[in-house]
Design a protein around this motif. Structure first.
Motif, PDB file in Angstrom:
ATOM      1  N   GLN A  99       0.830  -1.222   0.000  1.00  0.00           N
ATOM      2  CA  GLN A  99       0.000   0.000   0.000  1.00  0.00           C
ATOM      3  C   GLN A  99       0.865   1.273   0.000  1.00  0.00           C
ATOM      4  N   LEU A 100       1.925   1.223  -0.783  1.00  0.00           N
ATOM      5  CA  LEU A 100       2.805   2.381  -0.902  1.00  0.00           C
ATOM      6  C   LEU A 100       2.094   3.557  -1.563  1.00  0.00           C
ATOM      7  N   TYR A 101       1.051   3.273  -2.341  1.00  0.00           N
ATOM      8  CA  TYR A 101       0.303   4.315  -3.047  1.00  0.00           C
ATOM      9  C   TYR A 101      -0.428   5.262  -2.102  1.00  0.00           C
ATOM     10  N   LEU A 102      -0.566   4.859  -0.826  1.00  0.00           N
ATOM     11  CA  LEU A 102      -1.203   5.738   0.152  1.00  0.00           C
ATOM     12  C   LEU A 102      -0.271   6.843   0.621  1.00  0.00           C
ATOM     13  N   TYR A 105      -1.627   5.273 -12.788  1.00  0.00           N
ATOM     14  CA  TYR A 105      -1.417   4.017 -12.066  1.00  0.00           C
ATOM     15  C   TYR A 105      -1.677   4.198 -10.574  1.00  0.00           C
ATOM     16  N   ILE A 106      -1.076   5.228  -9.974  1.00  0.00           N
ATOM     17  CA  ILE A 106      -1.254   5.468  -8.536  1.00  0.00           C
ATOM     18  C   ILE A 106      -2.703   5.813  -8.215  1.00  0.00           C
ATOM     19  N   ASN A 107      -3.311   6.671  -9.015  1.00  0.00           N
ATOM     20  CA  ASN A 107      -4.703   7.041  -8.756  1.00  0.00           C
ATOM     21  C   ASN A 107      -5.646   5.852  -8.914  1.00  0.00           C
ATOM     22  N   GLY A 108      -5.322   4.958  -9.847  1.00  0.00           N
ATOM     23  CA  GLY A 108      -6.133   3.757 -10.013  1.00  0.00           C
ATOM     24  C   GLY A 108      -6.104   2.889  -8.761  1.00  0.00           C
ATOM     25  N   LEU A 109      -4.908   2.741  -8.166  1.00  0.00           N
ATOM     26  CA  LEU A 109      -4.788   1.965  -6.927  1.00  0.00           C
ATOM     27  C   LEU A 109      -5.528   2.657  -5.785  1.00  0.00           C
ATOM     28  N   ARG A 110      -5.465   3.960  -5.738  1.00  0.00           N
ATOM     29  CA  ARG A 110      -6.147   4.702  -4.674  1.00  0.00           C
ATOM     30  C   ARG A 110      -7.663   4.582  -4.805  1.00  0.00           C
ATOM     31  N   ILE A 111      -8.159   4.634  -6.037  1.00  0.00           N
ATOM     32  CA  ILE A 111      -9.607   4.514  -6.234  1.00  0.00           C
ATOM     33  C   ILE A 111     -10.077   3.113  -5.870  1.00  0.00           C
ATOM     34  N   GLN A 112      -9.283   2.102  -6.210  1.00  0.00           N
ATOM     35  CA  GLN A 112      -9.642   0.737  -5.819  1.00  0.00           C
ATOM     36  C   GLN A 112      -9.640   0.605  -4.290  1.00  0.00           C
ATOM     37  N   HIS A 113      -8.709   1.285  -3.646  1.00  0.00           N
ATOM     38  CA  HIS A 113      -8.669   1.296  -2.188  1.00  0.00           C
ATOM     39  C   HIS A 113      -9.934   1.966  -1.638  1.00  0.00           C
ATOM     40  N   PHE A 114     -10.356   3.045  -2.285  1.00  0.00           N
ATOM     41  CA  PHE A 114     -11.595   3.740  -1.907  1.00  0.00           C
ATOM     42  C   PHE A 114     -12.784   2.785  -2.004  1.00  0.00           C
ATOM     43  N   VAL A 115     -12.855   2.035  -3.109  1.00  0.00           N
ATOM     44  CA  VAL A 115     -13.955   1.090  -3.319  1.00  0.00           C
ATOM     45  C   VAL A 115     -13.959   0.027  -2.215  1.00  0.00           C
ATOM     46  N   ASN A 116     -12.766  -0.493  -1.885  1.00  0.00           N
ATOM     47  CA  ASN A 116     -12.673  -1.519  -0.845  1.00  0.00           C
ATOM     48  C   ASN A 116     -13.103  -0.961   0.517  1.00  0.00           C
ATOM     49  N   LEU A 117     -12.671   0.255   0.821  1.00  0.00           N
ATOM     50  CA  LEU A 117     -13.053   0.869   2.086  1.00  0.00           C
ATOM     51  C   LEU A 117     -14.562   1.060   2.170  1.00  0.00           C
ATOM     52  N   TYR A 118     -15.157   1.468   1.065  1.00  0.00           N
ATOM     53  CA  TYR A 118     -16.607   1.692   1.081  1.00  0.00           C
ATOM     54  C   TYR A 118     -17.363   0.380   1.298  1.00  0.00           C
ATOM     55  N   HIS A 119     -16.915  -0.691   0.618  1.00  0.00           N
ATOM     56  CA  HIS A 119     -17.591  -1.978   0.796  1.00  0.00           C
ATOM     57  C   HIS A 119     -17.452  -2.472   2.235  1.00  0.00           C
ATOM     58  N   GLU A 120     -16.280  -2.262   2.841  1.00  0.00           N
ATOM     59  CA  GLU A 120     -16.085  -2.660   4.234  1.00  0.00           C
ATOM     60  C   GLU A 120     -17.003  -1.859   5.156  1.00  0.00           C
ATOM     61  N   ALA A 121     -17.095  -0.552   4.889  1.00  0.00           N
ATOM     62  CA  ALA A 121     -17.962   0.291   5.714  1.00  0.00           C
ATOM     63  C   ALA A 121     -19.430  -0.092   5.546  1.00  0.00           C
ATOM     64  N   ALA A 122     -19.818  -0.386   4.309  1.00  0.00           N
ATOM     65  CA  ALA A 122     -21.209  -0.774   4.047  1.00  0.00           C
ATOM     66  C   ALA A 122     -21.542  -2.099   4.717  1.00  0.00           C
ATOM     67  N   ALA A 123     -20.567  -3.033   4.702  1.00  0.00           N
ATOM     68  CA  ALA A 123     -20.803  -4.340   5.310  1.00  0.00           C
ATOM     69  C   ALA A 123     -20.977  -4.232   6.819  1.00  0.00           C
ATOM     70  N   SER A 124     -20.287  -3.270   7.427  1.00  0.00           N
ATOM     71  CA  SER A 124     -20.387  -3.099   8.884  1.00  0.00           C
ATOM     72  C   SER A 124     -21.382  -2.003   9.257  1.00  0.00           C
ATOM     73  N   HIS A 125     -22.138  -1.526   8.241  1.00  0.00           N
ATOM     74  CA  HIS A 125     -23.174  -0.519   8.435  1.00  0.00           C
ATOM     75  C   HIS A 125     -22.632   0.778   9.066  1.00  0.00           C
ATOM     76  N   GLN A 126     -21.420   1.165   8.648  1.00  0.00           N
ATOM     77  CA  GLN A 126     -20.827   2.416   9.110  1.00  0.00           C
ATOM     78  C   GLN A 126     -21.227   3.555   8.170  1.00  0.00           C
ATOM     79  N   SER A 127     -21.467   4.711   8.747  1.00  0.00           N
ATOM     80  CA  SER A 127     -21.800   5.889   7.933  1.00  0.00           C
ATOM     81  C   SER A 127     -20.514   6.620   7.563  1.00  0.00           C
ATOM     82  N   VAL A 128     -20.246   6.702   6.282  1.00  0.00           N
ATOM     83  CA  VAL A 128     -19.017   7.354   5.802  1.00  0.00           C
ATOM     84  C   VAL A 128     -19.367   8.311   4.670  1.00  0.00           C
TER      85      VAL A 128
END
Length: 361
Positions: free
Chosen positions: A263-266, A300-323
């Motif tokens: 996760q060096l792209y962060l 390339y870096i922005n693509g990895l960051r957007i995929q990270h955004f997507v993963n974070l959102y799915h995790e938040a949605a699965a745990s019913h967190q408001s983000v």
């Protein structure tokens, strides 16, 4: 024109104030290293110096013109005006172009073409001083207009190259792009030229004072908020060379291990050179790898960051967190929500909030 403002106390006071502003701005850029506007941003030292010299030249030329508002002899007014135009062509005009060139940091551009461009104007003004005549003035205006058109075409081409260079070498473009500056400066140049060609009445001179004040403020802001990229783009000949024959085969796994999985792209503002050093390959080969994939390093870096955004959102949605999209964007390595929004829409075809709403439903 000058007769209409002779004895105009308000104009003379404003003119003196603007002259003092140019001189103070020059001293600030030439003698103060600390950044009072951009905080901890390291600005290009050459740009600071050239802009400081440009401000000083404008201030000195303002001082030269100042007696013209008190002279009563038309002959002395003529000579002061003609010599002032000559000084402008020898200092203000070329230095203004140098400042524009110095905003580009992809390579150091030669300055001799500037001397070639302004030589006809200097020669024409010298002839006008020698003959004490405005006869060549229309010709000089036409040449200046043609020079401006040619310079604008060159700048548009250079801006495209510079933007491509930035995206090939940097993950984050905040405090690096300059195209907005050239749009603003081009608009100001157009205003200067319009008034110069239709300089009727004192309104022209008051407008020039307003434009000069805007120019001081804008250039100070631009110099103080532009990052110095010279220290971030350096030769990496010490890096372990990688054979170009196995370019994708060798570099792909290294990127996956050291950048994607780690996760060096962060990390904010990591450059292509820094990434190449961290994964132990030659910078030029890494650049060629991205080119062979049909993407830029920034993409390339922005693509990895957007995929990270997507993963974070799915995790938040699965745990019913408001983000919020802004919150997740910052957690994904973006430091500008506007940059995130542009990158997200380019990759996903819709804005982030719309995507989150559709995904949730």
């Amino acid at each position: 024109m000058y007769e209409q403002i002779r004895g105009d106390t308000l104009f003379i006071m404003l003119y003196s104030a603007v002259t003092a502003m140019f001189m103070m701005a020059s001293c600030y850029l030439l003698f103060r290293r600390a950044n009072a506007i951009g905080g901890d941003i390291m600005t290009p030292i050459r740009l600071r110096r050239w802009t400081g010299v440009f401000f000083a030249s404008v201030a000195l030329n303002h001082v030269w013109y100042m007696p013209i508002f008190f002279l009563s002899s038309s002959e002395r007014i003529l000579m002061t005006d003609l010599v002032g135009a000559l000084l402008d062509s020898m200092t203000v005009i070329p230095l203004a172009i140098v400042v524009l060139f110095e905003m580009f940091q992809d390579r150091r551009r030669p300055l001799w073409p500037i001397a070639v461009m302004v030589t006809p104007i200097i020669v024409g003004n010298m002839w006008s001083v020698a003959t004490r005549s405005y006869v060549l003035l229309p010709i000089l205006y036409v040449y200046f207009l043609l020079m401006g058109i040619g310079l604008s075409i060159y700048m548009a081409h250079a801006l495209r190259q510079y933007g491509r260079w930035l995206r090939d070498n940097f993950a984050d473009l905040e405090h690096k792009e300059v195209w907005q500056s050239f749009v603003v400066l081009a608009a100001m140049l157009l205003m200067f030229g319009t008034y110069a060609l239709t300089n009727e009445g004192s309104a022209y001179l008051y407008a020039m004072l307003v434009a000069s004040t805007i120019l001081i403020c804008y250039l100070l802001w631009r110099v103080e908020t532009l990052s110095d990229l010279s220290t971030q783009i350096q030769s990496d000949t010490s890096n372990r060379p990688t054979s170009p024959l196995g370019l994708s085969k060798n570099i792909g796994p290294l990127l996956k291990q050291h950048c994607e999985e780690a996760q060096l792209y962060l990390q904010y503002d990591i450059s292509l050179t820094q990434l190449a050093t961290l994964i132990g390959i030659n910078r030029s080969y890494l650049s060629k790898h991205f080119a062979s994939q049909g993407i830029t390093y920034n993409g390339y870096i922005n693509g990895l960051r957007i995929q990270h955004f997507v993963n974070l959102y799915h995790e938040a949605a699965a745990s019913h967190q408001s983000v919020t999209a802004q919150q997740l964007a910052y957690q994904s390595g973006f430091r500008s929500y506007n940059t995130f929004s542009i990158a997200f829409k380019k990759k996903m075809g819709m804005n982030a909030t719309e995507w989150m709403r559709l995904t949730e439903s």
